[in-house]
Design an enzyme around this catalytic site. Structure first.
Site, short mmCIF file in Angstrom:
data_model
loop_
_atom_site.label_atom_id
_atom_site.label_comp_id
_atom_site.label_asym_id
_atom_site.label_seq_id
_atom_site.Cartn_x
_atom_site.Cartn_y
_atom_site.Cartn_z
N GLU A 48 37.21 40.61 22.68
CA GLU A 48 37.67 39.24 22.51
C GLU A 48 39.18 39.18 22.28
O GLU A 48 39.87 38.31 22.82
CB GLU A 48 36.93 38.57 21.34
CG GLU A 48 35.48 38.22 21.64
CD GLU A 48 35.35 37.15 22.72
OE1 GLU A 48 36.33 36.44 22.99
OE2 GLU A 48 34.25 37.01 23.29
N GLU A 93 40.84 39.87 25.64
CA GLU A 93 40.70 38.78 26.58
C GLU A 93 41.60 37.60 26.23
O GLU A 93 42.21 36.98 27.10
CB GLU A 93 39.24 38.31 26.63
CG GLU A 93 38.29 39.29 27.30
CD GLU A 93 36.86 38.83 27.28
OE1 GLU A 93 36.00 39.51 27.86
OE2 GLU A 93 36.57 37.77 26.66
N GLU A 94 41.69 37.26 24.94
CA GLU A 94 42.42 36.06 24.54
C GLU A 94 43.92 36.28 24.43
O GLU A 94 44.71 35.36 24.68
CB GLU A 94 41.87 35.53 23.21
CG GLU A 94 40.44 35.01 23.31
CD GLU A 94 39.99 34.29 22.05
OE1 GLU A 94 40.81 34.15 21.12
OE2 GLU A 94 38.83 33.86 22.00
#
Length: 272
Positions: free
Chosen positions: A158, A161-162
């Site tokens: 996460e 990805e962010e």
């Protein structure tokens, strides 16, 4: 003699293909196309035989291309249990006793990643979508764990990805349980402490409005971090962790009687 004759007759009766499960029931798995009338006849015959055999729960796994078989199964007393993108699972309890079939999955699992650099700065983001859109709130990267994914792997994914930041998992600081969140399901949210391995931010433009390294004290000073908010507790735990007054939970590989897949037990292993 009658019992022998009955057993022979049962073996000759054509029923739906099924496998025994570990709890006294059967699982029907169909792949080839079947006419709904033929299916209904076989289902009725099968249910009679499974009742005689003392079976308990009957599961029918129907792939999406066999949707024509849903209606006759429901009319025979089957209920929806759960569905995935490529199949629907139906179930029926046979005995006139308490139904012990477990309900569908009750929780969704999420992670939040607390990433602190050597300057006591926290990696924070502003979301482009959802209830926080346009509110100017800086928060930690969050997301949902994928099927078969470890908590620590999900947290690393996460963040990457962010924000484009590579991280190393340290430990779980805390977790929260809430109810009736998504589709009336409960939610488990794990706050993960991460160590940054890179520092140049590259945001995911589809979901993230902005991202930056923010001094920990500034994150804690946001109006959204006041009183008993989740963000307040997260920042408090971060400060305690930095000052070495708090120790979280680390993963340790364990074996299980229920699965041969790798799993981990998280616990506080104090340093000597």
């Amino acid at each position: 003699m009658d019992q022998v004759r009955t057993a022979i007759e049962v073996e000759k009766v054509q029923i739906l293909p099924a496998e025994n499960d570990d709890h006294g029931g059967v699982v029907v798995k169909l792949e080839e196309h079947m006419d709904s009338d033929v299916f209904l006849t076989l289902l009725k015959t099968s249910m009679s035989q499974w009742t005689i055999q003392g079976k308990k729960g009957v599961w029918i796994k129907l792939p999406t291309h066999l949707v024509n078989l849903v209606e006759p199964a429901v009319k025979e007393g089957f209920c929806y249990h759960h569905a995935e993108s490529d199949y629907l699972m139906l179930v029926k309890w046979i005995p006139k006793t308490t139904n012990t079939i477990p309900a569908n999955a009750s929780h969704r699992v999420g992670v939040g990643a607390v990433v602190l650099n050597h300057k006591r700065e926290m990696l924070v983001v502003q979301e482009k979508n959802g209830i926080l859109r346009g509110k100017g709130i800086w928060k930690i990267p969050t997301g949902v764990i994928d099927v078969g994914e470890e908590l620590f792997d999900g947290a690393k994914r996460e963040v990457k990805e962010e924000t484009g930041i590579d991280t190393e998992f340290v430990e779980i600081l805390a977790f929260r349980q809430s109810h009736k969140v998504y589709f009336e399901k409960s939610d488990l949210f794990f706050v993960c402490m991460m160590r940054p391995l890179s520092f140049d931010i590259q945001i995911q433009e589809l979901e993230i409005e902005a991202a930056k390294w923010m001094p920990l004290e500034e994150v804690a000073a946001q109006p959204s971090a006041e009183k008993e908010s989740l963000l307040k507790y997260i920042t408090d735990l971060c400060i305690a962790k930095v000052e070495r007054d708090y120790s979280g939970f680390s993963p340790h590989p364990v074996t299980s009687f229920f699965s041969d897949q790798p799993s981990h037990l998280y616990f506080n292993k104090k340093e000597n």
